[in-house]
Design an enzyme around this catalytic site. Structure first.
Site, PDB file in Angstrom:
ATOM      1  N   THR A 125       0.814  -1.202   0.000  1.00 28.67           N
ATOM      2  CA  THR A 125       0.000   0.000   0.000  1.00 28.67           C
ATOM      3  C   THR A 125       0.855   1.262   0.000  1.00 28.67           C
ATOM      4  OG1 THR A 125      -1.492   1.283   1.426  1.00 28.67           O
ATOM      5  CG2 THR A 125      -0.114  -0.314   2.533  1.00 28.67           C
ATOM      6  N   ASP A 126       0.289   2.346  -0.539  1.00 28.88           N
ATOM      7  CA  ASP A 126       1.002   3.634  -0.498  1.00 28.88           C
ATOM      8  C   ASP A 126       1.122   4.157   0.939  1.00 28.88           C
ATOM      9  OD1 ASP A 126      -1.654   4.365  -0.055  1.00 28.88           O
ATOM     10  OD2 ASP A 126      -1.745   5.847  -1.670  1.00 28.88           O
ATOM     11  N   GLU A 127       0.334   3.568   1.864  1.00 29.17           N
ATOM     12  CA  GLU A 127       0.383   4.070   3.249  1.00 29.17           C
ATOM     13  C   GLU A 127       1.742   3.831   3.904  1.00 29.17           C
ATOM     14  OE1 GLU A 127      -2.904   3.569   5.833  1.00 29.17           O
ATOM     15  OE2 GLU A 127      -4.369   3.714   4.218  1.00 29.17           O
ATOM     16  N   TYR A 153      -1.714  -0.279  11.201  1.00 28.96           N
ATOM     17  CA  TYR A 153      -1.912  -0.963   9.910  1.00 28.96           C
ATOM     18  C   TYR A 153      -0.731  -0.699   8.982  1.00 28.96           C
ATOM     19  CZ  TYR A 153      -3.333  -1.418   5.031  1.00 28.96           C
ATOM     20  OH  TYR A 153      -3.347  -1.716   3.691  1.00 28.96           O
ATOM     21  N   LYS A 157       2.144  -3.286   7.406  1.00 32.78           N
ATOM     22  CA  LYS A 157       2.366  -3.512   5.966  1.00 32.78           C
ATOM     23  C   LYS A 157       3.819  -3.187   5.598  1.00 32.78           C
ATOM     24  CE  LYS A 157      -0.279  -4.468   3.168  1.00 32.78           C
ATOM     25  NZ  LYS A 157      -0.728  -5.801   2.640  1.00 32.78           N
TER      26      LYS A 157
HETATM   27  P1  NAD Z   1     -10.122  -6.859   2.645  1.00 29.69           P
HETATM   28  O1  NAD Z   1     -10.077  -6.554   4.109  1.00 29.69           O
HETATM   29  O2  NAD Z   1     -11.345  -6.542   1.865  1.00 29.69           O
HETATM   30  O3  NAD Z   1      -9.838  -8.416   2.414  1.00 29.69           O
HETATM   31  C1  NAD Z   1      -8.848  -9.114   3.123  1.00 29.69           C
HETATM   32  C2  NAD Z   1      -9.057 -10.601   2.876  1.00 29.69           C
HETATM   33  O4  NAD Z   1      -8.014 -11.302   3.573  1.00 29.69           O
HETATM   34  C3  NAD Z   1     -10.389 -11.133   3.416  1.00 29.69           C
HETATM   35  O5  NAD Z   1     -10.960 -12.019   2.490  1.00 29.69           O
HETATM   36  C4  NAD Z   1      -9.979 -11.873   4.678  1.00 29.69           C
HETATM   37  O6  NAD Z   1     -10.845 -12.966   4.992  1.00 29.69           O
HETATM   38  C5  NAD Z   1      -8.599 -12.361   4.311  1.00 29.69           C
HETATM   39  N1  NAD Z   1      -7.754 -12.623   5.480  1.00 29.69           N
HETATM   40  C6  NAD Z   1      -7.590 -11.817   6.566  1.00 29.69           C
HETATM   41  N2  NAD Z   1      -6.759 -12.413   7.445  1.00 29.69           N
HETATM   42  C7  NAD Z   1      -6.371 -13.585   6.886  1.00 29.69           C
HETATM   43  C8  NAD Z   1      -5.501 -14.627   7.297  1.00 29.69           C
HETATM   44  N3  NAD Z   1      -4.870 -14.579   8.488  1.00 29.69           N
HETATM   45  N4  NAD Z   1      -5.330 -15.689   6.489  1.00 29.69           N
HETATM   46  C9  NAD Z   1      -5.987 -15.760   5.291  1.00 29.69           C
HETATM   47  N5  NAD Z   1      -6.821 -14.810   4.866  1.00 29.69           N
HETATM   48  C10 NAD Z   1      -7.014 -13.725   5.647  1.00 29.69           C
HETATM   49  O7  NAD Z   1      -8.844  -6.151   2.036  1.00 29.69           O
HETATM   50  P2  NAD Z   1      -8.652  -5.444   0.620  1.00 29.69           P
HETATM   51  O8  NAD Z   1      -9.100  -4.049   0.726  1.00 29.69           O
HETATM   52  O9  NAD Z   1      -9.164  -6.325  -0.424  1.00 29.69           O
HETATM   53  O10 NAD Z   1      -7.051  -5.411   0.564  1.00 29.69           O
HETATM   54  C11 NAD Z   1      -6.333  -6.518   0.028  1.00 29.69           C
HETATM   55  C12 NAD Z   1      -4.841  -6.212   0.105  1.00 29.69           C
HETATM   56  O11 NAD Z   1      -4.554  -5.025  -0.636  1.00 29.69           O
HETATM   57  C13 NAD Z   1      -4.353  -5.954   1.528  1.00 29.69           C
HETATM   58  O12 NAD Z   1      -3.090  -6.536   1.647  1.00 29.69           O
HETATM   59  C14 NAD Z   1      -4.250  -4.436   1.614  1.00 29.69           C
HETATM   60  O13 NAD Z   1      -3.242  -4.058   2.516  1.00 29.69           O
HETATM   61  C15 NAD Z   1      -3.888  -4.083   0.188  1.00 29.69           C
HETATM   62  N6  NAD Z   1      -4.318  -2.747  -0.295  1.00 29.69           N
HETATM   63  C16 NAD Z   1      -5.614  -2.365  -0.160  1.00 29.69           C
HETATM   64  C17 NAD Z   1      -6.008  -1.133  -0.700  1.00 29.69           C
HETATM   65  C18 NAD Z   1      -7.440  -0.656  -0.604  1.00 29.69           C
HETATM   66  O14 NAD Z   1      -7.725   0.488  -0.978  1.00 29.69           O
HETATM   67  N7  NAD Z   1      -8.386  -1.466  -0.133  1.00 29.69           N
HETATM   68  C19 NAD Z   1      -5.083  -0.318  -1.354  1.00 29.69           C
HETATM   69  C20 NAD Z   1      -3.758  -0.751  -1.450  1.00 29.69           C
HETATM   70  C21 NAD Z   1      -3.386  -1.975  -0.930  1.00 29.69           C
HETATM   71  O1  DAU Z   2      -4.115   4.064   0.491  1.00 32.43           O
HETATM   72  C1  DAU Z   2      -4.359   2.695   0.485  1.00 32.43           C
HETATM   73  C2  DAU Z   2      -5.164   2.318   1.712  1.00 32.43           C
HETATM   74  O2  DAU Z   2      -6.477   2.819   1.494  1.00 32.43           O
HETATM   75  C3  DAU Z   2      -5.195   0.812   1.955  1.00 32.43           C
HETATM   76  O3  DAU Z   2      -3.899   0.371   2.263  1.00 32.43           O
HETATM   77  C4  DAU Z   2      -6.161   0.469   3.108  1.00 32.43           C
HETATM   78  O4  DAU Z   2      -6.264  -0.937   3.240  1.00 32.43           O
HETATM   79  C5  DAU Z   2      -7.519   1.041   2.765  1.00 32.43           C
HETATM   80  O5  DAU Z   2      -8.430   0.786   3.815  1.00 32.43           O
HETATM   81  C6  DAU Z   2      -7.414   2.547   2.511  1.00 32.43           C
HETATM   82  O6  DAU Z   2      -7.056   3.243   3.720  1.00 32.43           O
HETATM   83  P1  DAU Z   2      -7.733   4.645   4.120  1.00 32.43           P
HETATM   84  O7  DAU Z   2      -7.588   4.826   5.566  1.00 32.43           O
HETATM   85  O8  DAU Z   2      -7.268   5.735   3.222  1.00 32.43           O
HETATM   86  O9  DAU Z   2      -9.269   4.316   3.689  1.00 32.43           O
HETATM   87  P2  DAU Z   2     -10.666   4.573   4.433  1.00 32.43           P
HETATM   88  O10 DAU Z   2     -11.715   4.228   3.439  1.00 32.43           O
HETATM   89  O11 DAU Z   2     -10.727   3.949   5.766  1.00 32.43           O
HETATM   90  O12 DAU Z   2     -10.660   6.148   4.624  1.00 32.43           O
HETATM   91  C7  DAU Z   2     -10.501   7.027   3.514  1.00 32.43           C
HETATM   92  C8  DAU Z   2     -10.528   8.441   4.045  1.00 32.43           C
HETATM   93  O13 DAU Z   2     -11.845   8.725   4.516  1.00 32.43           O
HETATM   94  C9  DAU Z   2      -9.606   8.675   5.222  1.00 32.43           C
HETATM   95  O14 DAU Z   2      -9.066   9.985   5.131  1.00 32.43           O
HETATM   96  C10 DAU Z   2     -10.515   8.580   6.437  1.00 32.43           C
HETATM   97  C11 DAU Z   2     -11.843   9.090   5.915  1.00 32.43           C
HETATM   98  N1  DAU Z   2     -13.061   8.493   6.524  1.00 32.43           N
HETATM   99  C12 DAU Z   2     -13.159   7.129   6.575  1.00 32.43           C
HETATM  100  C13 DAU Z   2     -14.270   6.527   7.122  1.00 32.43           C
HETATM  101  C14 DAU Z   2     -14.386   5.028   7.207  1.00 32.43           C
HETATM  102  C15 DAU Z   2     -14.077   9.300   6.982  1.00 32.43           C
HETATM  103  O15 DAU Z   2     -14.001  10.541   6.884  1.00 32.43           O
HETATM  104  N2  DAU Z   2     -15.184   8.704   7.536  1.00 32.43           N
HETATM  105  C16 DAU Z   2     -15.324   7.360   7.627  1.00 32.43           C
HETATM  106  O16 DAU Z   2     -16.359   6.872   8.182  1.00 32.43           O
END
Ligand code: NAD
Ligand code: DAU
Length: 339
Positions: A125-127, A153, A157
């Site tokens: 992730t970019d985080e 988190y 990562k």
């Molecule tokens: P998500 O939370 O929707 O899904 C995570 C999945 O992993 C779920 O199906 C869960 O059951 C499974 N899981 C959790 N713990 C586990 C374990 N111990 N063993 C096996 N499976 C397990 O997450 P997402 O948003 O789909 O993110 C997927 C990946 O991409 C993550 O690694 C996250 O860090 C990365 N990522 C997410 C975003 C985003 O915007 N959502 C952006 C950049 C990177």
């Molecule tokens: O940048 C990549 C990341 O993006 C991934 O690595 C993470 O897994 C993914 O969850 C996401 O993280 P963020 O923290 O950026 O996403 P989130 O949707 O939780 O929040 C996006 C923005 O919105 C953040 O600035 C917090 C704000 N927010 C979020 C929630 C849930 C609110 O203002 N209200 C809310 O209820």
């Protein structure tokens, strides 16, 4: 090629499963997922009946499960999506993030040492780069930006990324890492900003915006992320990190207002709530490297992607009502209190 996809019952992992089945019907896909609150077999409907797809319920941090799967299946490549992914949950309870995101990645890497693979790809992730100031819109994250994390988190990562790179240097494991910006699209769990705001607005419930809503995220339609990972698997260089993002920066408030407009709902639903602890200000990816080396460019702009996403949630009410389980409702009540 036999591909092991971990976390394939979650948001991005499932989109990647569907993407791979469509694009590479010759590939055999194994999906290992623990089915936590964020994982759901409904999300894999369609894939589950395919002859070249197999689902295994299991925890990536459980060494016995992972090693016996590698022993029996001998995957050619691994893409690791499995993670605890929600920043707010990591602030409430970091423990599980350390176990899954760090130890789980370590177990998978060890299995790849014992049962050699052609590629281990870590979905990061970019985080891991921390944040950028709001008033410096000329600054972007490159692959050389130092790791500088803010939340449990992102720290977990980053630790996983460092392990992956250490296994490359020390054991010559053929790894790659992608660091993507915020994704949105179908099957996004409604605890994250965009799907939460869509389902709350559809039900005329309050939309909880943290702080002043001025934080900036760089949004990428999930299908574009899947395409980028597929390209890295096919032609990305070993030991390399690739940033993925599409220059779609928006403040949270702008995103929420766009959703309300799409749904024809009033901005009076917006409720400003307490800010996230340690809240990152701005994320913005420079995707030059993946563009130049692999020819990747995002296909879906934010205006088109958000329309498609809102329509998807309108058309798939059964899916999101189903995944909002008792556990999720308890989390919502605790995290957002009375609203
Ligand atoms: P998500 O939370 O929707 O899904 C995570 C999945 O992993 C779920 O199906 C869960 O059951 C499974 N899981 C959790 N713990 C586990 C374990 N111990 N063993 C096996 N499976 C397990 O997450 P997402 O948003 O789909 O993110 C997927 C990946 O991409 C993550 O690694 C996250 O860090 C990365 N990522 C997410 C975003 C985003 O915007 N959502 C952006 C950049 C990177
Ligand atoms: O940048 C990549 C990341 O993006 C991934 O690595 C993470 O897994 C993914 O969850 C996401 O993280 P963020 O923290 O950026 O996403 P989130 O949707 O939780 O929040 C996006 C923005 O919105 C953040 O600035 C917090 C704000 N927010 C979020 C929630 C849930 C609110 O203002 N209200 C809310 O209820």
């Amino acid at each position: 090629m036999k591909l092991l996809i971990t976390g394939g019952a979650g948001f991005i992992g499932a989109n990647f499963v569907h993407h791979t089945l469509r694009k590479h019907p010759d590939r055999e896909i194994l999906c290992l997922d623990a089915l936590t609150y964020a994982g759901n077999l409904e999300t894999l409907k369609g894939a589950l009946t395919a002859d070249n797809f197999k689902f295994i319920k299991g925890d990536i941090a459980d060494r016995e499960t992972v090693f016996s799967l590698f022993e029996s299946e001998r995957p050619d490549a691994v893409v690791n999506f499995a993670a605890e992914s929600h920043v707010d949950r990591s602030i409430d309870n970091p423990d599980i993030f350390l176990r899954t995101n760090i130890l789980g990645t370590g177990v998978l890497l060890d299995a790849c040492r014992k049962y050699p693979v052609r590629r281990f790809h870590q979905v990061s992730t970019d985080e891991v780069y921390g944040d950028l100031p709001l008033d410096r819109t000329d600054l972007f994250f490159t692959e050389e930006t130092p790791i500088h994390t803010s939340s449990p988190y992102s720290a977990s990562k980053a630790a996983a990324d460092l392990l992956v790179l250490a296994y490359h240097r020390t054991y010559k494991l053929p790894v790659s890492i992608s660091r993507c910006s915020n994704n949105y699209g179908p099957y996004h769990f409604p605890e994250k900003l965009i799907p939460l705001m869509i389902v709350n607005a559809m039900a005329d419930k309050s939309l909880p915006v943290y702080g002043k809503g001025e934080n900036v995220r760089d949004w990428l339609y999930v299908e574009d992320h899947c395409e980028a990972i597929d390209l890295i698997l096919g032609g990305g260089r070993e030991g390399e990190v690739y940033n993925i993002g599409g220059h779609n920066e928006r403040t949270n408030l702008a995103v929420v207002k766009t959703i309300l407009r799409e749904l024809g709902k009033s901005e009076s639903l917006i409720t400003y709530v307490a800010d996230r602890l340690g809240h990152d200000l701005r994320y913005a990816i420079d995707p030059k490297k993946i563009g130049e080396e692999l020819g990747w460019t995002p296909r879906t702009g934010f205006d088109e992607g958000i329309k498609k996403t809102v329509r998807w949630y309108e058309d798939n009410r059964d899916w999101w009502e189903g995944v909002m389980s008792g556990e999720y409702r308890a989390y919502y009540a605790k995290h957002y209190g009375g609203i």
